[in-house]
Motif scaffolding. Sequence first.
Motif, mmCIF file in Angstrom:
data_model
loop_
_atom_site.group_PDB
_atom_site.id
_atom_site.type_symbol
_atom_site.label_atom_id
_atom_site.label_comp_id
_atom_site.label_asym_id
_atom_site.label_seq_id
_atom_site.Cartn_x
_atom_site.Cartn_y
_atom_site.Cartn_z
ATOM 1 N N ARG A 1 -6.855 -11.570 -0.984
ATOM 2 C CA ARG A 1 -5.781 -11.249 -1.826
ATOM 3 C C ARG A 1 -4.337 -10.661 -1.040
ATOM 4 O O ARG A 1 -3.362 -10.862 -1.090
ATOM 5 C CB ARG A 1 -6.071 -10.149 -2.970
ATOM 6 N N LYS A 2 -4.996 -9.670 -0.093
ATOM 7 C CA LYS A 2 -3.792 -9.252 0.800
ATOM 8 C C LYS A 2 -3.569 -9.882 1.877
ATOM 9 O O LYS A 2 -2.421 -9.649 2.477
ATOM 10 C CB LYS A 2 -4.410 -7.815 1.116
ATOM 11 N N GLN A 3 -4.268 -10.901 2.174
ATOM 12 C CA GLN A 3 -3.999 -11.979 3.362
ATOM 13 C C GLN A 3 -3.947 -11.055 4.809
ATOM 14 O O GLN A 3 -3.351 -11.467 5.674
ATOM 15 C CB GLN A 3 -2.649 -12.629 3.170
ATOM 16 N N SER A 4 -4.882 -10.188 4.487
ATOM 17 C CA SER A 4 -4.981 -9.322 5.934
ATOM 18 C C SER A 4 -6.185 -8.261 5.597
ATOM 19 O O SER A 4 -6.624 -7.487 4.806
ATOM 20 C CB SER A 4 -3.657 -8.302 5.887
ATOM 21 N N LEU A 5 -7.245 -8.696 6.750
ATOM 22 C CA LEU A 5 -8.469 -7.617 6.845
ATOM 23 C C LEU A 5 -8.062 -6.339 7.066
ATOM 24 O O LEU A 5 -8.446 -5.472 6.398
ATOM 25 C CB LEU A 5 -9.387 -8.287 7.924
ATOM 26 N N HIS A 6 -6.937 -6.281 7.675
ATOM 27 C CA HIS A 6 -6.560 -4.758 8.224
ATOM 28 C C HIS A 6 -6.069 -3.944 6.921
ATOM 29 O O HIS A 6 -6.680 -2.998 6.497
ATOM 30 C CB HIS A 6 -5.669 -4.943 9.225
ATOM 31 N N GLU A 7 -5.156 -4.755 6.137
ATOM 32 C CA GLU A 7 -4.646 -3.993 4.874
ATOM 33 C C GLU A 7 -5.844 -3.720 4.010
ATOM 34 O O GLU A 7 -5.913 -2.877 3.270
ATOM 35 C CB GLU A 7 -3.817 -4.856 4.318
ATOM 36 N N ALA A 8 -6.790 -4.897 3.723
ATOM 37 C CA ALA A 8 -8.075 -4.517 2.839
ATOM 38 C C ALA A 8 -8.776 -3.410 3.474
ATOM 39 O O ALA A 8 -9.154 -2.539 2.415
ATOM 40 C CB ALA A 8 -9.050 -5.735 3.128
ATOM 41 N N GLN A 9 -8.826 -3.224 4.587
ATOM 42 C CA GLN A 9 -9.642 -2.076 5.234
ATOM 43 C C GLN A 9 -8.859 -0.509 4.900
ATOM 44 O O GLN A 9 -9.512 0.485 4.465
ATOM 45 C CB GLN A 9 -9.877 -2.130 6.664
ATOM 46 N N HIS A 10 -7.471 -0.833 4.896
ATOM 47 C CA HIS A 10 -6.838 0.488 4.395
ATOM 48 C C HIS A 10 -6.792 0.889 3.099
ATOM 49 O O HIS A 10 -7.187 1.988 2.603
ATOM 50 C CB HIS A 10 -5.264 0.340 4.811
ATOM 51 N N VAL A 11 -6.878 -0.180 2.113
ATOM 52 C CA VAL A 11 -7.109 0.169 0.708
ATOM 53 C C VAL A 11 -8.817 0.710 0.698
ATOM 54 O O VAL A 11 -8.939 1.595 -0.165
ATOM 55 C CB VAL A 11 -7.058 -1.257 -0.081
ATOM 56 N N ALA A 12 -9.628 -0.062 1.327
ATOM 57 C CA ALA A 12 -10.914 0.534 1.329
ATOM 58 C C ALA A 12 -11.128 2.072 1.856
ATOM 59 O O ALA A 12 -12.164 2.870 1.139
ATOM 60 C CB ALA A 12 -12.001 -0.437 2.117
ATOM 61 N N MET A 13 -10.416 2.336 2.874
ATOM 62 C CA MET A 13 -10.163 3.718 3.201
ATOM 63 C C MET A 13 -9.855 4.865 2.126
ATOM 64 O O MET A 13 -10.375 5.924 2.044
ATOM 65 C CB MET A 13 -9.181 3.938 4.363
ATOM 66 N N GLU A 14 -8.820 4.285 1.237
ATOM 67 C CA GLU A 14 -8.656 5.066 0.049
ATOM 68 C C GLU A 14 -9.720 5.349 -0.688
ATOM 69 O O GLU A 14 -9.944 6.520 -1.194
ATOM 70 C CB GLU A 14 -7.329 4.566 -0.662
ATOM 71 N N CYS A 15 -10.327 4.130 -0.907
ATOM 72 C CA CYS A 15 -11.634 4.458 -1.981
ATOM 73 C C CYS A 15 -12.593 5.407 -1.276
ATOM 74 O O CYS A 15 -13.522 6.012 -1.976
ATOM 75 C CB CYS A 15 -12.253 2.931 -2.359
ATOM 76 N N LEU A 16 -13.049 5.091 -0.287
ATOM 77 C CA LEU A 16 -14.039 5.908 0.539
ATOM 78 C C LEU A 16 -13.389 7.398 0.699
ATOM 79 O O LEU A 16 -14.480 8.223 0.364
ATOM 80 C CB LEU A 16 -14.196 5.157 1.986
ATOM 81 N N GLY A 17 -12.465 7.611 0.999
ATOM 82 C CA GLY A 17 -11.754 8.848 0.992
ATOM 83 C C GLY A 17 -11.799 9.603 -0.169
ATOM 84 O O GLY A 17 -12.539 10.675 -0.275
#
Length: 143
Positions: free
Chosen positions: A99-115
Amino acid sequence: MFAPSQIEVRRFFCSTYAKWRDRLPLTPMETLAAQWIEQHPEYHAELADEEQAVQAVYTVEEGRTNPFLHLSMHLSISEQHSIDQPRGVRQALDLLAARKQSLHEAQHVAMECLGTMIWESQRSGRPPDGHAYLEALRHKATQ
């Protein structure tokens, strides 16, 4: 369970950066870390000075991102993805990356959820809620 100290984590990332920069052989864990280090050139100066890195203090009030926490979260999320733990996280991350067309950006979203999950756990005194983390990540992946 591997539980390195703050200093060990910082030394790991600094030494990995030095080896990556100098094109020296890397262990498998260093290779993964170097992939994330490469994508964060804004941290290279801090990673280049290991003794300063060990002493650095990162506070919310300063508004500085802690590069060691950030890179550690990338490694954690990469591991979660590779072993699909919690079950379903791989699918949610893959969907979010598409959806983000980026693993990096997906990981940043996941970081928000993890945090958020970690903060909730610390605030409540309860163990981390992997189900809530996964549901938050799924929600982000489908919204």
